[in-house]
Design a protein around this motif. Sequence first.
Motif, short mmCIF file in Angstrom:
data_model
loop_
_atom_site.label_atom_id
_atom_site.label_comp_id
_atom_site.label_asym_id
_atom_site.label_seq_id
_atom_site.Cartn_x
_atom_site.Cartn_y
_atom_site.Cartn_z
N GLY A 1 0.77 -1.08 0.00
CA GLY A 1 0.07 -0.17 -0.05
C GLY A 1 1.00 1.20 -0.10
O GLY A 1 0.45 2.07 -0.75
N GLU A 2 2.10 1.19 0.61
CA GLU A 2 2.73 2.17 0.91
C GLU A 2 3.60 2.46 -0.46
O GLU A 2 3.92 3.51 -0.95
CB GLU A 2 3.80 2.22 1.83
N ASP B 1 1.53 1.14 -7.01
CA ASP B 1 1.71 0.23 -7.85
C ASP B 1 3.05 -0.32 -8.19
O ASP B 1 3.94 0.52 -8.50
CB ASP B 1 1.06 0.96 -9.42
N VAL C 1 5.97 -2.15 -10.35
CA VAL C 1 5.93 -2.44 -11.76
C VAL C 1 7.12 -3.37 -12.12
O VAL C 1 7.22 -4.07 -13.37
CB VAL C 1 6.32 -0.95 -12.55
N TYR C 2 8.05 -3.76 -11.30
CA TYR C 2 9.12 -4.74 -11.46
C TYR C 2 9.68 -5.11 -9.98
O TYR C 2 9.93 -4.41 -9.36
CB TYR C 2 10.13 -3.91 -12.45
N ASP D 1 13.22 -7.05 -9.09
CA ASP D 1 14.38 -7.36 -9.67
C ASP D 1 15.35 -8.10 -8.57
O ASP D 1 15.51 -7.38 -7.35
CB ASP D 1 15.27 -5.87 -9.68
N SER E 1 15.11 -5.71 -5.28
CA SER E 1 14.33 -4.54 -5.05
C SER E 1 13.15 -4.50 -5.67
O SER E 1 12.70 -5.30 -6.68
CB SER E 1 15.36 -3.41 -5.60
N GLU F 1 10.58 -2.21 -7.67
CA GLU F 1 10.39 -0.91 -8.31
C GLU F 1 8.54 -0.63 -8.30
O GLU F 1 8.12 -1.39 -8.96
CB GLU F 1 10.93 -0.93 -9.84
N ALA F 2 8.47 0.46 -7.86
CA ALA F 2 6.94 0.99 -7.82
C ALA F 2 6.83 2.27 -8.57
O ALA F 2 7.99 2.91 -8.83
CB ALA F 2 6.42 0.79 -6.55
N VAL F 3 5.77 2.81 -8.84
CA VAL F 3 5.42 4.01 -9.46
C VAL F 3 6.20 5.07 -8.47
O VAL F 3 7.02 6.09 -9.16
CB VAL F 3 4.27 4.41 -9.93
N LYS F 4 5.89 4.92 -7.31
CA LYS F 4 6.17 6.29 -6.49
C LYS F 4 7.70 6.04 -6.13
O LYS F 4 8.22 7.27 -5.92
CB LYS F 4 5.41 6.23 -5.20
N THR F 5 8.08 4.79 -5.95
CA THR F 5 9.48 4.89 -5.20
C THR F 5 10.26 3.43 -5.34
O THR F 5 9.37 2.66 -6.05
CB THR F 5 9.44 5.14 -3.73
N VAL F 6 11.40 3.22 -5.16
CA VAL F 6 11.89 1.80 -5.10
C VAL F 6 12.37 1.52 -3.72
O VAL F 6 12.62 2.06 -3.10
CB VAL F 6 13.45 1.80 -6.03
#
Lengths: 362, 125
Positions: free
Chosen positions: B33-34, B37, B39-40, B42, B58, B60-65
């Motif tokens: 939730g934090e 979305d 997206v990858y 790794d 790691s 990868e989300a839209v807002k942050t990694v």
Amino acid sequence: MKTTQFHAIHLAAGAKMVSFAGFEMPIQYPKGILHEHNVVRTGVGVFDVSHMGEFIISGPNALALIQRITINDASKLTPGKAQYSAMCYPEGGIVDDLLVYHRGDDYMLVVNGACKDKDWAWVQQHAAELGDVTVVDESDDYNLLAVQGPKSLDTVQKIADQPLADVAFYSFVTGTVAGVPTIISRTGYTGELGFELYFKGGADVAATIAEALFAAGSDAGIEWIGLGARDTLRLEKGYCLYGNDIDDTTNPIEAGLGWITKLAKGPFNASDVIAGVKEAGATRKLVGFVMRSEKLIPRNGYPIVLNGEIIGKVTSGNTSPGLGTGIGMGYVRADLAAPGSHIEIAARNTTFPAEVVKLPFL
Amino acid sequence: MNIPADLKYTNEHEWIRVEDGVGIIGVTDHAQGELGDVVYVDIPDASATVSKGDTFGSIEAVKTVADLYAPVSGQIIEVNDVNGSPEVVNSDPYGSGWLVKIRLSDPAELDGLLTVDQYKALVGA
């Protein structure tokens, strides 16, 4: 922390709120950033960007002040037209990027929320030096909604008293929306058909406009859109974000803003420095790049490298919902700035391949 | 917020379920939730030997990694290939959105992980 007149509406919509530019602002709503991005690309979405600043410039020297402090040629504006521009420090760094509206009797400057206080001090200082000009900060009075997406025209038209189909890009009309006096501007930060609505009033007025917009756009699937999707939408179009891609250390030429830099209009803040950069050629350039690895989403601050040598730095990056890959912008050495150039983005103790491309991304 | 009672948790918002000496590991509902979305995911070395606390990948989300930390020591024996539909990490973080399996080298480390009540306290649930 300040709030906009839409604060209660955002909370009721389930927004995740963050601190931005001194305001508590919605970064996303429950369905998430990718969903919101697609709503704006295919339908219509509404952004509350009331944190932005509005300065009203009037008096005999209004145009002279704007010509002195901005880099575009505001003398080309006629009533009902708006212009993208920027203010520079004498050394050539950028104070802020902004919109200049010619309202007939006066001008309105619309500046970034995060820059508002320093911009206001800058405008006031130059107004005092020049004289015969009145400047008023109406940022606290104006609400601002950006209604963006291919179905924005149909939506806004239903509740506006002015015909909007023929309002050209970077033009505006003054009328009413849901009965509320509003500046209806054919502008935006998404690359889509869209309108920005400037109107005054408290939470009751804000609720009136929001309710009318959502009723008008219900068939089109209208939704609130947060700052998160605002960033992915603008990045896909290669639009600069102040504080990331441009700031007081970057000049307009290296930032790719030569197209709004009008040296022919006569002297203005930093015009001599900018002329020098143009003459000598920028040593670095802001470029767009596409990741050639799906493993990394580029982020602000990641080094750009080539053969182990740092050649620049990422200023903006994210995933592109439209391209399905990571995209970014950053400054690289001018000799490596041509589209097609191979670069690498450094992160997580390794590097990931990327390619310089022409902006916009799509 | 979904916090299943039968899992152990970490301060880094990961969960682990141990079956026959193998820990199935993912990120919590709170974490997804934090992140927003995803997206990858790794995970560079799909057979890495890790010590508790090591970074093994790691998200990868839209807002942050976000880094992924090993909740226990051992060897990675399987990686869930979520990258065809990474949204399962958001929609089903405790099920089809699991990330790796690690064969535990020191099962006693499990005692140091957070119980469901401790994790609820951590995230204010």
